[in-house]
Scaffold this motif. Structure first.
Motif, PDB file in Angstrom:
ATOM      1  N   ASP A 184       0.746  -1.127   0.139  1.00 10.02           N
ATOM      2  CA  ASP A 184       0.051  -0.076  -0.103  1.00 10.02           C
ATOM      3  C   ASP A 184       1.010   1.164   0.045  1.00 10.02           C
ATOM      4  OD1 ASP A 184      -2.081  -1.819   0.167  1.00 10.02           O
ATOM      5  OD2 ASP A 184      -2.899  -1.172   2.181  1.00 10.02           O
ATOM      6  N   LEU A 187       1.735   1.934  -3.276  1.00  8.55           N
ATOM      7  CA  LEU A 187       0.683   2.653  -4.146  1.00  8.55           C
ATOM      8  C   LEU A 187       0.446   3.956  -3.678  1.00  8.55           C
ATOM      9  CD1 LEU A 187      -1.494  -0.460  -4.755  1.00  8.55           C
ATOM     10  CD2 LEU A 187       0.172   0.601  -6.327  1.00  8.55           C
ATOM     11  N   ALA A 188       0.706   4.454  -2.656  1.00  5.23           N
ATOM     12  CA  ALA A 188       0.173   5.792  -2.208  1.00  5.23           C
ATOM     13  C   ALA A 188       0.394   7.100  -3.194  1.00  5.23           C
ATOM     14  CB  ALA A 188       0.929   6.108  -0.934  1.00  5.23           C
ATOM     15  N   VAL A 191      -2.415   6.561  -5.714  1.00  3.93           N
ATOM     16  CA  VAL A 191      -3.740   6.754  -5.009  1.00  3.93           C
ATOM     17  C   VAL A 191      -3.870   8.186  -4.921  1.00  3.93           C
ATOM     18  CG1 VAL A 191      -5.137   6.309  -2.842  1.00  3.93           C
ATOM     19  CG2 VAL A 191      -3.794   4.420  -3.878  1.00  3.93           C
ATOM     20  N   THR A 192      -3.184   9.029  -4.588  1.00  5.15           N
ATOM     21  CA  THR A 192      -3.315  10.338  -4.250  1.00  5.15           C
ATOM     22  C   THR A 192      -3.354  11.071  -5.495  1.00  5.15           C
ATOM     23  OG1 THR A 192      -1.581  10.516  -2.169  1.00  5.15           O
ATOM     24  CG2 THR A 192      -1.884  12.578  -3.739  1.00  5.15           C
ATOM     25  N   SER A 195      -7.088   9.995  -6.628  1.00  5.41           N
ATOM     26  CA  SER A 195      -8.036  10.464  -6.083  1.00  5.41           C
ATOM     27  C   SER A 195      -8.338  12.071  -6.177  1.00  5.41           C
ATOM     28  CB  SER A 195      -7.528  10.654  -4.619  1.00  5.41           C
ATOM     29  OG  SER A 195      -7.483   8.979  -4.048  1.00  5.41           O
ATOM     30  N   ARG A 317      -5.796  -3.836  -5.719  1.00  8.11           N
ATOM     31  CA  ARG A 317      -5.493  -2.899  -4.579  1.00  8.11           C
ATOM     32  C   ARG A 317      -5.865  -1.572  -4.720  1.00  8.11           C
ATOM     33  NH1 ARG A 317      -6.378  -3.867  -0.132  1.00  8.11           N
ATOM     34  NH2 ARG A 317      -5.711  -2.461   1.652  1.00  8.11           N
ATOM     35  N   LEU A 318      -5.620  -0.970  -5.711  1.00  9.07           N
ATOM     36  CA  LEU A 318      -6.106   0.431  -6.114  1.00  9.07           C
ATOM     37  C   LEU A 318      -7.682   0.614  -5.926  1.00  9.07           C
ATOM     38  CD1 LEU A 318      -3.925   1.484  -9.383  1.00  9.07           C
ATOM     39  CD2 LEU A 318      -3.930   2.590  -6.898  1.00  9.07           C
ATOM     40  N   SER A 319      -8.074  -0.545  -6.490  1.00  5.78           N
ATOM     41  CA  SER A 319      -9.605  -0.330  -6.245  1.00  5.78           C
ATOM     42  C   SER A 319     -10.165  -0.310  -4.670  1.00  5.78           C
ATOM     43  CB  SER A 319     -10.397  -1.576  -6.977  1.00  5.78           C
ATOM     44  OG  SER A 319     -10.294  -1.560  -8.191  1.00  5.78           O
ATOM     45  N   LEU A 321      -8.216   0.996  -2.408  1.00 10.00           N
ATOM     46  CA  LEU A 321      -7.687   2.036  -1.826  1.00 10.00           C
ATOM     47  C   LEU A 321      -8.356   3.377  -2.065  1.00 10.00           C
ATOM     48  CD1 LEU A 321      -3.986   1.121  -1.820  1.00 10.00           C
ATOM     49  CD2 LEU A 321      -5.323   0.985   0.343  1.00 10.00           C
ATOM     50  N   LEU A 322      -8.885   3.428  -3.240  1.00 10.30           N
ATOM     51  CA  LEU A 322      -9.225   4.588  -3.788  1.00 10.30           C
ATOM     52  C   LEU A 322     -10.742   4.877  -3.124  1.00 10.30           C
ATOM     53  CD1 LEU A 322      -8.891   4.348  -7.651  1.00 10.30           C
ATOM     54  CD2 LEU A 322      -7.868   5.916  -6.259  1.00 10.30           C
TER      55      LEU A 322
END
Length: 552
Positions: A184, A187-188, A191-192, A195, A317-319, A321-322
């Motif tokens: 994670d 991927l931050a 994700v930022t 988002s 994992r993106l799905s 975390l978003l």
């Protein structure tokens, strides 16, 4: 106690390589004569077809396939197909015969200067130092082919197969586990970006995983483009968020992606081009990210951020975390700047009326002839089941195929990502062998078919029930149009004398000539419903005229 040959057969069994595609020569006789009953031999009449069939077999199985080539001549003839296998991410193990080790220093007849002959396209080339190293080299080639997603070659002198095998160890792991997780924290940054994106978009490629990418696209609510000149569909093309195929030149690419501030390429490079056009790939203000498990693809992509990671694990994992904030409006193909209904430009197939399904087609002349490719592809699309495997090699008709025949499964569009001709016919044979319960159709230009026509004999002999749909215009239409664009006269003549149906029949493959709409519909109505269970191949040689509006 046994022989190197017997030990190698055990390696092949362990890795599921029990089908051998080959066009044998004298340096392979000691390997191939008297094969055990559990090893299946498949003959192709040219080495390009050998590797092409193995490539299709590997893509269908999603596992390595085995090919055997005959020293310099065999490897040389297959180099183009090996390059295609590499770019199409097909794991192959290729055994290349060599003259007897005991007099190689004298360069006897058929001794091959094999090192480097296939260039950089193999993921590995191994020439074992001693006969007893051959089984381990073959086992390593299996692992390298999967890890590198391409052809791994092992050169074996002909006398090695009969050498004594009394080794205690094969210095290769029996199994390789490739963890695909992604942290994670790593991927931050992505994700930022996603988002905070005002208008994200996704570009899907042959390396994408459909299930995880669909989930991510639906979470983002964004359009999904297909990479240009991809070897396989990366996203369901009947999905409402599918936005078409990206243009392959920078000016139109900037127009297509200009409305998006974050573009995420998944399993695709950034970005495949064809004609050179100056300028940046994307407009200022667009951030590009690539997610791929291909190191070369990651390292050469002109991206702001690259993830060398498994696309399926990353997207899944993106799905998660978003945030679940309201998604932006989905852009349809018609509303995406620079991309028309075909996904490759502003046009359709030409002036004409809409059919009952709303598809705009060229006007069909009185009497139903001459046909255009769009007419043929439309009729095929109306009847093709959702699980069909479609192999494409018709450069002048590819825009129509993308527009009219959406891929509804990951093998619903398969093409030679390398661009060289001679892939579709043998690949379709290999795919059908790997997937005997799936309908398989190859849509091929007549010029393209001539490069792989040998595969029709294998299709007939091994009762491979594929449909070969040849769009025959008697010329290299794409080359003619490129010459027109240069303002010069093309020196190459048409080849209207070529009769693909007659060639197919001479190779034992049933074939029919089709030159009008009535005959086309009747043939497709008869044949397409039988494709899942069919054991006999069929070639339809369909006469078409060149679309005057076609642009390469």
């Amino acid at each position: 106690m046994g022989t190197v040959r017997e030990a190698t057969f055990d390696v092949l069994r362990r890795h599921g390589l029990t089908t051998i595609f080959a066009n044998p020569g004298s340096t392979e006789v000691s390997l191939l004569t008297g094969l055990p009953d559990d090893l299946r031999f498949v003959l192709a009449l040219h080495e390009g077809s050998v590797v092409g069939m193995a490539t299709g077999f590997a893509l269908g199985r999603e596992a390595p396939a085995l090919a055997v080539l005959h020293t310099t001549a065999g490897l040389g003839n297959a180099v183009g197909a090996i390059a295609t296998a590499r770019v199409n991410r097909a794991p192959l193990v290729i055994l290349v015969g060599q003259q007897d080790r005991r007099h190689l220093a004298l360069e006897p007849f058929l001794a091959g200067r094999l090192d480097g002959l296939a260039g950089d396209y193999p993921v590995r080339v191994d020439q074992p130092v001693r006969p007893q190293d051959v089984p381990g080299a073959v086992a390593r080639a299996c692992h390298e082919a999967v890890t590198g997603r391409g052809p791994a070659l092992v050169v074996v002198p002909m006398d090695d197969w009969d050498a004594e095998w009394a080794e205690d160890v094969v210095a290769v792991p029996a199994r390789v586990v490739r963890p695909a997780g992604v942290a994670d924290a790593d991927l931050a940054p992505l994700v930022t970006l996603l988002s905070g994106a005002r208008a994200p978009a996704i570009v899907s490629g042959a390396g994408a995983d459909w299930g995880s990418l669909v989930a991510l696209a639906e979470r983002l609510g964004c359009p999904v483009f297909q990479e240009s000149f991809g070897g396989r569909a990366g996203f369901p093309q009947d999905h409402p968020q599918y936005a078409g195929v990206l243009p392959a030149d920078r000016a139109r690419l900037r127009a297509a992606l200009g409305a998006y501030d974050v573009v995420l390429a998944v399993g695709a490079p950034v970005f495949r081009q064809y004609p050179y056009v100056p300028g940046p790939l994307v407009s200022p203000g667009t951030t590009v990210v690539v997610v791929t498990d291909d190191p070369s693809e990651a390292h050469r992509s002109a991206a702001d951020l690259a993830y060398l990671a498994a696309p399926a694990a990353t997207c899944t994992r993106l799905s998660a975390l978003l945030p679940t904030t309201p998604a932006p409006a989905v852009a349809t193909r018609a509303s995406v700047p620079g991309v028309g209904p075909g996904g490759t430009g502003p046009g359709g197939a030409g002036a004409g009326g809409a059919g009952a399904d709303g598809v705009v087609l060229p006007v069909l002349p009185a009497g139903g002839r001459p046909l255009r490719a769009a007419h043929v592809l439309h009729e095929l699309a109306l009847r093709l089941p959702a699980d069909a495997v479609l192999v494409e090699e018709t450069p002048s008709s590819r825009p129509d195929l993308h527009r009219l025949v959406p891929a509804r499964n990951p093998l619903g569009f398969v093409s030679a990502a390398m661009g060289g001709l001679g892939f579709a016919l043998p690949a379709a044979v290999g795919l059908r062998m790997a997937l005997p319960d799936r309908p398989v159709v190859a849509v091929v230009g007549d010029g393209s078919a001539l490069y792989g026509v040998h595969a029709l004999w294998s299709a007939a002999h091994y009762r491979v029930g594929a449909l070969f749909l040849v769009l025959a215009n008697g010329r290299y239409a794409i080359m003619d149009r490129l010459a027109d664009q240069r303002g010069g006269k093309a020196p190459w003549p048409p080849f209207n004398e070529v009769d693909l149906a007659a060639l197919a029949r001479s190779l034992g493959c049933p074939a029919r000539k089709v030159d009008g709409h009535t005959e086309l519909v009747a043939a497709l109505e008869e044949v397409v419903p039988t494709l899942a269970a069919r054991e006999e191949p069929l070639l339809l040689d369909v006469s078409v005229t060149v679309d005057p509006d076609f642009q390469p």
